[in-house]
Write an enzyme that holds these catalytic residues in place. Structure first.
Site, PDB file in Angstrom:
ATOM      1  N   ASP A  22       0.883  -1.328   0.032  1.00 11.69           N
ATOM      2  CA  ASP A  22      -0.002   0.029   0.269  1.00 11.69           C
ATOM      3  C   ASP A  22       0.878   1.239  -0.048  1.00 11.69           C
ATOM      4  OD1 ASP A  22      -1.754   1.752   0.133  1.00 11.69           O
ATOM      5  OD2 ASP A  22      -2.760   1.196   2.348  1.00 11.69           O
ATOM      6  N   HIS A  23       0.906   1.931  -1.246  1.00 13.88           N
ATOM      7  CA  HIS A  23       1.684   3.070  -1.390  1.00 13.88           C
ATOM      8  C   HIS A  23       0.991   4.467  -0.943  1.00 13.88           C
ATOM      9  CE1 HIS A  23       4.425   5.917  -4.001  1.00 13.88           C
ATOM     10  NE2 HIS A  23       5.160   5.261  -3.556  1.00 13.88           N
TER      11      HIS A  23
END
Ligand SMILES: *[C@@H]1O[C@H](CO)[C@@H](O)[C@H](O)[C@H]1NC(C)=O
Ligand SMILES: *[C@@H]1O[C@H](CO)[C@@H](O)[C@H](O)[C@H]1NC(C)=O
Ligand SMILES: *[C@@H]1O[C@H](CO)[C@@H](O)[C@H](O)[C@H]1NC(C)=O
Ligand SMILES: *[C@@H]1O[C@H](CO)[C@@H](O)[C@H](O)[C@H]1NC(C)=O
Length: 367
Positions: free
Chosen positions: A307-308
């Protein structure tokens, strides 16, 4: 009397005069309305909305990489988009419509700037002296959009190619706000502090000078303090706060700036594959906890390695703040420009507070 009423009813509905009148009234209304909200955040139906937040899911089990959750002024809780995020009619594509149209037809009186510390591959890479930040500004002389996000190589230039092929694997967040044209001179100053790396722009010479100089990468802050906070009123009158720090600020965005203003402990969500991540920080009067695992509705929990997205949320509803941010809690990013857009809407706060599944506790400091 009955009869008279009846005939009046009939003639109102069936009379050609009325029909023409109502048609032209409708047309007039549509034109005036559409004319004043040409550039606007838009939902999947293409309707203008004051603001929205998009959370693109990571690719869990090779199924969800293009799915996204969406909320806006009309529905302040998570809803799945009906389309994939790369669809020519996703909320992002609908919002970027004036930009695609400009690229095709060079419409007059429209301006845009695209910035990204990781621009699309066909552009030069950004020097790290520029901000760690990503976004799109689009505007005409009436209104405009400031879309901040976390997606490398976004956006491409057409309805079919705006979503990068690299965009499928990791989670990302987006915040879209609609503002009056006049407000973009102040937004341009925030962009100076963030020290954005524009990789493509077109700003007409008659538009705000400040926007032209950030687009050309020729202006930057010249005196302390090296951060700026701006209270922004959206077109529909919602208040958002933009926080921006310049490279010379020399501290973490969350523990060094946001947490003091938000006035509560915060949970801070960063990218999970950082070279030198900063640990949770309990040294101030309010604590900063790194989020480790997220639980979005109707999907399995996932960690920060896929999850960026970058965001933070306060702990308690007494201070219901949510920020969609540019930056990670990382050592090198303390030395870079960047920022966040924050809202104290309770619906948004609830939606984000609920997805914090686990977080990193503060380490015991041996004295
Ligand atoms: C959007 O928010 C503003 C301010 O909170 C409100 O006045 C307006 O009615 C909202 N619009 C819609 C369509 O809900
Ligand atoms: C936005 O513009 C309105 C008038 O156009 C002004 O009253 C308001 O202070 C502006 N706000 C910001 C943040 O620029
Ligand atoms: C905690 O945050 C403050 C403010 O950013 C910073 O000065 C301090 O060095 C941080 N402490 C740790 C252990 O990272
Ligand atoms: C949000 O902040 C505004 C001022 O920025 C304040 O007037 C309002 O009461 C706050 N709302 C909540 C729910 O805290």
């Amino acid at each position: 009397m009955e009869k008279y009423k009846m005939s009046a009813f009939v003639s109102l509905n069936k009379g050609p005069g009325w029909r023409e009148l109502s048609c032209s009234l409708l047309l007039l209304f549509c034109c005036v309305f559409a004319g004043s909200v040409g550039v606007s955040c838009r939902n999947e139906n293409g309707d203008s909305v004051d603001w929205y937040i998009v959370y693109n899911l990571p690719d869990l089990d090779r199924k969800t990489g293009l799915m996204y959750l969406y909320m806006d002024n009309n529905s302040k809780s998570w809803n799945y988009g009906k389309r994939n995020i790369n669809d020519p009619e996703s909320a992002l594509a609908q919002t970027l419509w004036p930009f695609f149209t400009f690229i095709e037809k060079k419409i007059e009186g429209f301006g845009y700037l695209l910035y990204n510390d990781q621009p699309p591959k066909e552009y030069k890479t950004a020097p790290s002296s520029f901000g760690h930040s990503k976004g799109v500004v689009m505007l005409d002389r009436q209104t405009g959009v400031w879309l901040t996000h976390s997606t490398p190589q976004f956006p491409g230039k057409t309805r079919r190619s705006f979503w990068p092929s690299s965009g499928k694997s990791n989670g990302q967040t987006f915040f879209c706000g609609t503002y009056k044209y006049s407000n973009f001179s102040d937004i341009a100053i925030q962009l100076q502090y963030i020290h954005i790396y524009t990789f493509d722009f077109h700003v007409p010479t008659t538009f705000h000078d400040g926007l032209r100089c950030v687009a050309q990468r020729t202006c930057y802050p010249r005196k302390a303090p090296w951060f700026k906070r701006l209270e922004m009123k959206s077109l529909a009158g919602n208040t958002f706060i933009s926080f921006a720090k310049y490279s010379r600020f020399q501290d973490d965005l969350y523990s060094g700036l946001l947490v003091d203003y938000l006035g509560d402990d915060i949970y801070s969500k960063s990218w999970g594959k950082l070279r030198r991540p900063l640990p949770s920080n309990c040294s101030g009067s309010h604590k900063v906890y790194n989020v480790q695992e997220m639980q979005l509705p109707q999907t399995q929990p996932f960690g920060t390695a896929v999850d960026h997205s970058k965001w933070c949320v306060t702990d308690s509803d007494g201070q219901p703040w949510t920020c969609i941010a540019d930056m990670n809690r990382e050592e090198s990013q303390s030395k870079r420009g960047g920022g966040a857009v924050c809202t104290n809407d309770t619906g948004v706060w609830e939606a984000f507070r609920k997805i914090v599944n686990t977080y990193e506790n503060c380490r015991h400091v041996e004295l």
